[in-house]
Write an enzyme that holds these catalytic residues in place. Sequence first.
Site, mmCIF file in Angstrom:
data_model
loop_
_atom_site.group_PDB
_atom_site.id
_atom_site.type_symbol
_atom_site.label_atom_id
_atom_site.label_comp_id
_atom_site.label_asym_id
_atom_site.label_seq_id
_atom_site.Cartn_x
_atom_site.Cartn_y
_atom_site.Cartn_z
ATOM 1 N N GLU A 140 0.821 -1.210 0.000
ATOM 2 C CA GLU A 140 0.000 0.000 0.000
ATOM 3 C C GLU A 140 0.856 1.261 0.000
ATOM 4 O O GLU A 140 1.792 1.348 0.792
ATOM 5 C CB GLU A 140 -0.918 -0.003 1.231
ATOM 6 C CG GLU A 140 -1.992 1.049 1.169
ATOM 7 C CD GLU A 140 -2.988 0.915 2.319
ATOM 8 O OE1 GLU A 140 -4.172 1.192 2.098
ATOM 9 O OE2 GLU A 140 -2.582 0.545 3.426
ATOM 10 N N ALA A 280 0.300 -2.446 10.769
ATOM 11 C CA ALA A 280 -0.176 -3.697 10.187
ATOM 12 C C ALA A 280 -0.789 -3.382 8.836
ATOM 13 O O ALA A 280 -0.974 -2.218 8.469
ATOM 14 C CB ALA A 280 -1.210 -4.362 11.103
ATOM 15 N N MET A 281 -1.128 -4.448 8.084
ATOM 16 C CA MET A 281 -1.732 -4.286 6.761
ATOM 17 C C MET A 281 -2.776 -5.364 6.550
ATOM 18 O O MET A 281 -2.535 -6.545 6.806
ATOM 19 C CB MET A 281 -0.661 -4.367 5.673
ATOM 20 C CG MET A 281 -1.172 -4.120 4.273
ATOM 21 S SD MET A 281 -1.811 -2.433 4.093
ATOM 22 C CE MET A 281 -2.985 -2.708 2.773
ATOM 23 N N GLU A 282 -3.921 -4.944 6.004
ATOM 24 C CA GLU A 282 -5.114 -5.771 5.962
ATOM 25 C C GLU A 282 -5.187 -6.727 4.787
ATOM 26 O O GLU A 282 -6.291 -6.994 4.268
ATOM 27 C CB GLU A 282 -6.353 -4.866 5.944
ATOM 28 C CG GLU A 282 -6.537 -4.030 4.675
ATOM 29 C CD GLU A 282 -5.934 -2.640 4.712
ATOM 30 O OE1 GLU A 282 -6.338 -1.786 3.907
ATOM 31 O OE2 GLU A 282 -5.047 -2.408 5.560
ATOM 32 N N HIS A 313 -8.731 -3.631 14.115
ATOM 33 C CA HIS A 313 -8.707 -2.647 13.016
ATOM 34 C C HIS A 313 -8.503 -3.360 11.682
ATOM 35 O O HIS A 313 -9.243 -3.140 10.717
ATOM 36 C CB HIS A 313 -7.576 -1.644 13.290
ATOM 37 C CG HIS A 313 -7.302 -0.671 12.195
ATOM 38 N ND1 HIS A 313 -7.448 0.690 12.364
ATOM 39 C CD2 HIS A 313 -6.854 -0.830 10.919
ATOM 40 C CE1 HIS A 313 -7.128 1.308 11.233
ATOM 41 N NE2 HIS A 313 -6.753 0.404 10.350
ATOM 42 N N GLU A 314 -7.502 -4.234 11.625
ATOM 43 C CA GLU A 314 -7.233 -4.946 10.367
ATOM 44 C C GLU A 314 -8.383 -5.890 10.009
ATOM 45 O O GLU A 314 -8.716 -6.067 8.833
ATOM 46 C CB GLU A 314 -5.920 -5.719 10.467
ATOM 47 C CG GLU A 314 -4.704 -4.873 10.803
ATOM 48 C CD GLU A 314 -4.552 -3.648 9.936
ATOM 49 O OE1 GLU A 314 -4.836 -3.716 8.714
ATOM 50 O OE2 GLU A 314 -4.146 -2.596 10.468
ATOM 51 N N HIS A 317 -11.144 -4.189 8.270
ATOM 52 C CA HIS A 317 -10.811 -3.952 6.858
ATOM 53 C C HIS A 317 -11.260 -5.099 5.946
ATOM 54 O O HIS A 317 -11.410 -4.893 4.739
ATOM 55 C CB HIS A 317 -9.301 -3.799 6.694
ATOM 56 C CG HIS A 317 -8.791 -2.415 6.906
ATOM 57 N ND1 HIS A 317 -9.330 -1.313 6.283
ATOM 58 C CD2 HIS A 317 -7.754 -1.952 7.646
ATOM 59 C CE1 HIS A 317 -8.654 -0.239 6.643
ATOM 60 N NE2 HIS A 317 -7.696 -0.587 7.471
#
Length: 863
Positions: A140, A280-282, A313-314, A317
Amino acid sequence: MPGENLSREEARERAELLTVDGYEVALDLRSAVGGPDGDDGDAGPRTFRSVTTIRFRSARAGASTFADLVAPSVATVTLNGRALDPAAVFDGTRIALDGLAEGENVLVVDARCAYSRTGEGMHRFVDPEDGEVYLYTQYEPADARRVFANFEQPDLKAPYRFQVTAPEGWTVRSNEAEEFHEGEVWRFAETKPISTYITAVVAGPYHCESDLYTRTFDNGSTLEIPLGAMCRKGLARHFDADDIFLITKQGLDFFHDNFDYPYPFGKYDQAFVPEYNLGAMENPGCVTFREEYIYRSKVTSASYERRANVILHEMAHMWFGDLVTMRWWDDLWLKESFADFMGSFSMVEATRFTDGWITFANNRKAWAYRADQLPSTHPVTADIRDLEDAKLNFDGITYAKGASVLKQLVAYVGRDAFLEGARRYFKQHAYGNTQLGDLLSVLAETSGRDMTAWSRAWLQTAGVNTLTPVLTYDAEGGVAELAVEQEAPASHPELRPHRVAVGLYRLSPGNGLTRYARAEVDVAGARTVVAELAGAERPDLVLVNDDDLTYCKVRFDAVSLATLREHLGEVRDPLARALCWSALWNLTRDALLPARDFVSLVLAFAGGESDIGVLQMVHAWARSALVHYAAPGWREEGGRALAEGALRELRRAEAGSQHQLTWARFFASAAVSGDDFRLLAGLLGGTAVIEGLEVDQELRWAFLSALVAHGAADEAAVDAELARDDTASGKRHHVRCLASRPSAEVKAQAWAVVVESDKLSNALVAATIAGFEQPSQRTLLAPYTAAYFEAIERVWAERSIQIGMDVVKGLFPGLQDDPATLAATDAWLASHPDAAPALRRLVLEARDDLARALRGQECDAAA
């Protein structure tokens, strides 16, 4: 590179022309192991083979477009069976595609892509502890093109099939479950239609644990989701996967209960990876996290709460962002604001962290308030011209202000209408792309309220409002009238509708400051009378935005401020107390409360703060008040007072408690005297003891960092500590400590290795910058002001955007807090009107912080 910064207009034109039917991506990652670390010498960067087949349709015969690929070289390009000359069609960032067929087209690209050391694309990490190699991807907003050829924009969704060839014995994960694994080859099932930036590959000798989530729905159907959790082998002994799985299952239950749309992506792996730039990344089915969320040493409950919030949160997503994705980065808020809000919402309602809204009010919103007062502030729905704009918009407005606005929206339309709107949104737009109007239309349906005015006020304008109570009293001393006055800065004069609670508090012996009256009111315009509170007895404290329903800065009337100066610690409700701390900090940043007064409040009341997250935030604010907002002539006195207060509270804290640990860390950061340093050295060496305080490895580094930065420990001590902790974490601490030594030669070396070289990985660049910038070393750092302005345009042009951001933000000479530095910043801005807009934005933001600090120092000096 010329074509690397994709514009919104280019993306729009390409989306009108193309429909993508699917990708097949084959990666050969065996080159990751063996040979020297890093680059392959004269041969250039270490590379891997990437072969991509894209099946897509064109709306017009003979049309031209381009595919995205950032790679050192391309071996072959084939379009519809026709070989294209790579030298003619590939410029390093784009592959020109001319003469498309109407309808179906097939593009095949065979390339050599480069492993990354910046956390962008395919990041390669060599564990210093055992020499093992670990890979993961991070894309991203637009770094998938560093790993495979694609159409890199969020609205060209497609299904993907990944095949990965990796060294024998490695574990490989991707978005979908593996279909086949034999020897070195891993093939994965086809994904649902998703955007390029959330595809993922994680590969290496990872330690893996597994579990299973099961859900039975009201119709009798059952959903099973395989759960995985991964980390480096060196962290396995610290890996508390059981707690990660617990939070994961609680989150899945919450979202299934409230979203009425089953988790759509099959399995749910969570990989904790090294040298990660983000929290973090979803990536659907393969979420990546920074491995610092695996705790090597004792931490407070606030750290576990923070991790739970990120996990949730992730997970949010998966619906907001992955299932339904924004069309372009203007509407980034459609996923990030929602995930940020849902992270706290689900955590409070579904996990043990029931006080999460306190952390949100005190910590998360502070990020938003700062971002919304910068010259670069923007509406929640932003104007994103290109990818560089997009990268910078992962900020406090898109995340925390957007989440705060959504919390206000829930108060405005009601919880049930809000969640029903979300459910309809998922069902109407599953696997598609949306923009602002798509969400507003379903919320208007479910709430029956006109969302146009609300959206214009809250989502399409910038800036933060200030709410102040104004009271008049009757002859008997009761409240004759209580009004809330709303103000907005001249630069962003919008006055918004606020649904707020106004609380009245009285001070009573034995009960402290407790609320005896509360009214909810819709604040609109410059002045709103709270009729319900007329006739109430005279309050000692009026708290506007009690319960934190809206997004605003809160001010106090004179009586309330006087009460807090003497009795802040007696505010019984922890959320109300957190809101008071936050408001007092905003007064300090706005040069309305002298920094020394804020430090005095911390010294008087922080020792009694029960909420550990609030305490940690207050500590950070106290340090910032001293470093940035205190008059230079008072800093030494204030520093001594802060260190003495920290040590006093450390000794008072309950033995072995998280408060004791928090005060120990704060004392290390505040230490200034010879006695302070002798105590830290004694705690490190075992000759001094504070009952209950376990000086574990992370605390050892905290103590040593303070000693080194003040010249009370040398390079030999730092090397000895690395020998004790010869791990990836230890290496980062080691680099930071070495760069923090108070020596002109050390500063020159640190500057050179970050600014003049690109040999360090992203994590070590960040560690070096953190060591370089020491508030106690202002004189040593003074020569680098001119060097900074000479270097930043070149650094921005030559380095990746992530490293460019780290250098431009991290090395800005903010510690040279005098008008001359402000003038130098203005001179650079005036002489570089055509510099990259993203670079100018970073410099403008740093300038604003510096100007704010100077105003704060003037306020403090006047006190």
